[in-house]
Design an enzyme around this catalytic site. Structure first.
Site, PDB file in Angstrom:
ATOM      1  N   ARG A  83       0.911  -1.111   0.071  1.00 34.97           N
ATOM      2  CA  ARG A  83      -0.152  -0.026  -0.047  1.00 34.97           C
ATOM      3  C   ARG A  83       0.960   1.285  -0.087  1.00 34.97           C
ATOM      4  O   ARG A  83       0.422   2.438  -0.647  1.00 34.97           O
ATOM      5  CB  ARG A  83      -1.012  -0.090   1.328  1.00 34.97           C
ATOM      6  CG  ARG A  83      -1.929  -1.169   1.357  1.00 34.97           C
ATOM      7  CD  ARG A  83      -2.856  -1.185  -0.077  1.00 34.97           C
ATOM      8  NE  ARG A  83      -3.804  -2.349  -0.039  1.00 34.97           N
ATOM      9  CZ  ARG A  83      -3.416  -3.546  -0.362  1.00 34.97           C
ATOM     10  NH1 ARG A  83      -2.428  -3.940  -0.912  1.00 34.97           N
ATOM     11  NH2 ARG A  83      -4.608  -4.466  -0.124  1.00 34.97           N
ATOM     12  N   GLU A  94       2.162   1.806  -3.545  1.00 38.23           N
ATOM     13  CA  GLU A  94       0.914   2.152  -4.192  1.00 38.23           C
ATOM     14  C   GLU A  94       0.898   3.604  -4.028  1.00 38.23           C
ATOM     15  O   GLU A  94       0.812   4.355  -5.122  1.00 38.23           O
ATOM     16  CB  GLU A  94      -0.230   1.486  -4.207  1.00 38.23           C
ATOM     17  CG  GLU A  94      -1.273   1.722  -4.768  1.00 38.23           C
ATOM     18  CD  GLU A  94      -2.422   0.907  -4.468  1.00 38.23           C
ATOM     19  OE1 GLU A  94      -2.525  -0.344  -4.655  1.00 38.23           O
ATOM     20  OE2 GLU A  94      -3.424   1.631  -3.821  1.00 38.23           O
ATOM     21  N   SER A 104      15.147  14.821   1.217  1.00 41.82           N
ATOM     22  CA  SER A 104      16.337  13.932   1.826  1.00 41.82           C
ATOM     23  C   SER A 104      15.386  12.566   2.443  1.00 41.82           C
ATOM     24  O   SER A 104      14.862  12.780   3.132  1.00 41.82           O
ATOM     25  CB  SER A 104      17.261  14.541   2.467  1.00 41.82           C
ATOM     26  OG  SER A 104      18.341  13.625   2.765  1.00 41.82           O
TER      27      SER A 104
END
Lengths: 146, 146, 146, 146, 146, 146, 146, 146, 146, 146
Positions: free
Chosen positions: B87, B90, B113
């Site tokens: 997830r 995604e 960063s």
């Protein structure tokens, strides 16, 4: 009009209007990250919001229809290359297992939803160099037994 | 002792002591996410903190040496499979381009960063289902021209 | 004008003007490697420098806008094929682990930034065959604990 | 003894002796990067140098035989994951085409050899953050016509 | 004119002229394999040779400029599919390790250059079926220690 | 005894006997490249030759059985990484299409067999640097129509 | 005319003429599978046969030239997706090792040629469901020792 | 006993008994290809046949249990490397589209089953070189509409 | 007209007519999932049904021809990216082995056909959130022994 | 005890007890598919259910602890190879886009959860061949706007 043409139209209008995502977000009463994702074609807008986006940016209402359409979400590269996006991918790789353990210890076996989900970006000014603050907020979904 | 053996030793000790990452984090004065990442072998600890982690969990001090060693960070799967970690992947895929635009509009051309970087996990209780709050905080690094 | 069209325009103008990257670099007061990377679309230029590049090469100022735009950095092949670029990839493969150890021994746990970063190319004349000297110069970023 | 066992033996001896790559390089009269690469199993040493490395680190001379053996050079990941090594890979991706153009403009059609090649690491102290200086030096090889 | 258009132009002219690579090679005083590789866009020609190729095939001199340009060498498939090319790939896979051992035993630790390199094709007539003779000739490059 | 154990046994015996592939080839009346490929497990030997190899290297005759067994030919990496083998792969990529055209122009539509195939390695001494000569000799197989 | 345009022309003509591959095969005196493969661009035809195919399908003779040209054979997907073709791929995966053993036991160490090769399709009527009969016929090529 | 151990046991017994797949096939009343596939672990046998195979090869009856177990079919390489198996893969790539068209023209829209499927190997003696005849026989399955 | 153009025509007509897949399914007497798959180009329709679909949506009858054509089934991504489709892929990954065991325990060694196969979608209203019910119905095909 | 050892122990005990997944499901009051997935290590059980599974199968209670542990879900092959599992993958590929459209038309923009999700297997007896009925039942999750 498909999502790609919609996106080009909206980004061009945004540049012409010299508006930021914050400006547009405020104008339509939604978060700037969500507005940007909808204009990039990664989320669908309600009819009202779509129309407001079009009015704000001064584009024709056929763009609104494209904003309302349900997107097929996809990205070009399984492993992203642009350094900005790669750093996020690296965070998932380096900290993924850690986050799973920390979250599941707190919540039980389950996941953080990427659907019932919101995200914000903030700037923290700092004399040693400003910092980016990303806030991800997703519903916890416990695995179901049956 | 390599990082893998260190990790097994620390996770076993943690289970035996029935301590959470929050507990250990408080005991050693560091964030629970960072402590977990160090115990998983994804960050190195200073000598002091390493020794405190070992004392807290009641393990031999050769584990402390392994905690101090500089890790080689790696993950098994270019595209993660566990639903919790997928997830997050995604989210990077769906929102990566959006985030790049929103952040660079605010900060200029550069990146967040992943090295000068911290991360927190919080639980937001909600009657419609508790929510996971992930906070990523990274220094903005502008691209250098030369 | 997108970065691809900008690049074709600039490379064509450079060929017409018969200028080298060194020439252009001197004309605009920047390093030839950086100037080339900006013209290839891999870095953004400040407004001033973009205008100077356009003036030097005699191209319209809409090219300057494209030079100022923040690029999405990408490359075609995860494993490069052109022998020139492959040799650099091979150096990273063969010496990557060695460099990590040598640098981290000198600096502590961290990385060499590819963002706060500069690069130069020099030619060393040698009767047994001239040599290429590449100099990479990046800020050391220590991992943060939190 | 194969290269892997050799490497474990040499790194363990180096840790025991608390010597840096610089120390070993000086002791055997070779560059620290090359010495490290040979101990990591990525280059072969001459008999003399191999024996000197073994004497310096106090290991048995069967290790010297392994140092002399011609290595099969390989790396685990086509796209490296450790952030230190990934940044180098990113530099090749972002600047590869640029470097090819700048170098070939200076030298003609050809490549920088990764075989007739040396590399150095230096530390540049800087109040805004120390910098890593990598110097790559390779013979230019022009493409042959026939 | 880019290398692709150049290639189409040259192959069409070659078909029109009904000349073989041997014919063209003889006409311009170069090896047929090298001439073919230059016309396919995989090598650059000197100005003289480029002009001779264009004269031989009766094409405009803007093609000569494209022949002189330094190519970016690339191929479509990491694992070739055409049976002719696949068989060569298979030879590298099956005999690669063997060749490395046989060559390095004869020459020491190093490689056969693919840059300072020539290649010829011959036909050996044989009543049991003609045979193809490929001759690869590359400079041996010893690994440098430093 | 499988091919892997056979290979370790034969390479160790060869090192003990300080024989080169040329020596062994001469002793058993076969080409050194073929002998090496059989000892590496990439070709099967006849009973007689297998026994001669074992006698020459002074190993037990169960190794001969393994030499006679029909191998399953495989290689670790679709894209080879060792610089020696990669250069051969690069030659196939850069010149594959060229070779197909040159050979098929001479022989008609078909391939060079990698099965009815032999290969030799020679050393050409040269004051500017010795050269490796690889000779590939394969039966031409015309495509059948039916 | 390239092979792709040729293919479109031939398949359109075939549909117009309402001829099956069997019909065309009979008309030109070749096997229907081979004729189809040539029209799909995967085999080259002799001049005579090419002309007969064009006559049979009523297309211009520039199509014949394209049929005569030597094809570069390629397929889109390393792992096919269409269920018809995937089932053949699955057969190779499931039975490949078995077939190698059964064939090499009968013929010795070698392969079945895919070049000196023919293939037929037949329909076996069966009340429980008709069956497809594929017959592959390839010359056995023994590995050569040298 | 798992399928892998079963396979080693059966192949060793087969070698000891010096029986061919044809011999075993005849002894148990099944096709040699199917018997080989079951012994390789790619098909399950009925109890009776499994016992007959074990009796024929003189192995313990716990092997029979492993022969009866339902296999998980898998193969190591998406693109096979052994030249024998690769040639079959190449046939699927080169002729897959052709076969789909020829079969579907004869049978309608559907596939040849790889489950309700049989396969035979025959040797055709030929003075110009023996030929391998593979016969694949699969039930045609029409796509269902609903 | 190819399947892609057919699909665009049919989806545009469907939007114009404001009909759902349920509406079209009822109008032509077929299941809405099957009708959608045929309009998306993943199944072929009989002549009658194709004509009915065209009549229902008010499109020209050349679309019907495209609906009747046998499709080549393919999908863009080996691992799907759209979250809706990825979740189905995840279900196959997480539960594939489990389903194989549960089904084969009930039916014997074999598979569920994806060809002699139907699928339905239903909506289950639920105050805690509506649920999607997918029903897959495929013929069991036992592996054949021979 | 890790999930892999747990799985071997449970599957061996199940075989010894000659119980089906249906039997175990009934004994512990859960669905057979869920019980199988937990025993395969793809779901975690509550303490009570874990103990009941162990009692039913007669295994030590340390197995129960492993059943309770939160799994890391993973599968070996991005594209499954076993024909049973591949057919499910093929269904997702062929029908994924269709299902997305049919479901989103009924429910709005969102997904079917694979977490708040159940699955059942049934056998439908049929004289033309029994059929497998898979029922997937997942909560619909609408995309959130914010």
């Amino acid at each position: 009009m498909d999502k790609l043409e919609m996106r080009h139209t909206l980004l061009a209008a945004k540049a012409r209007k010299k508006m930021s995502w914050d400006d547009i977000g405020k104008a339509v009463g939604m978060s700037p990250v969500w507005v940007a994702s909808a204009c990039y074609g990664m989320n669908s807008a309600s009819k009202d919001v779509a129309q407001q986006i079009c009015d704000t940016l001064g584009v024709e209402s056929d763009v609104a229809e494209a904003l309302v359409a349900f997107p097929t979400k996809a990205w070009d590269e399984a492993i992203p290359q642009d350094p900005f996006i790669y750093r996020l991918y690296e965070v998932v790789g380096v900290y993924g297992e850690t986050l799973k353990d920390v979250v599941q210890e707190k919540f039980g076996d389950g996941i953080m939803s990427a659907i019932d989900f919101t995200m914000e970006v903030d700037k923290i000014e700092d004399p040693k160099g400003d910092r980016v603050l990303l806030t991800l907020n997703g519903k916890f979904l416990p695995y179901k037994s049956w």
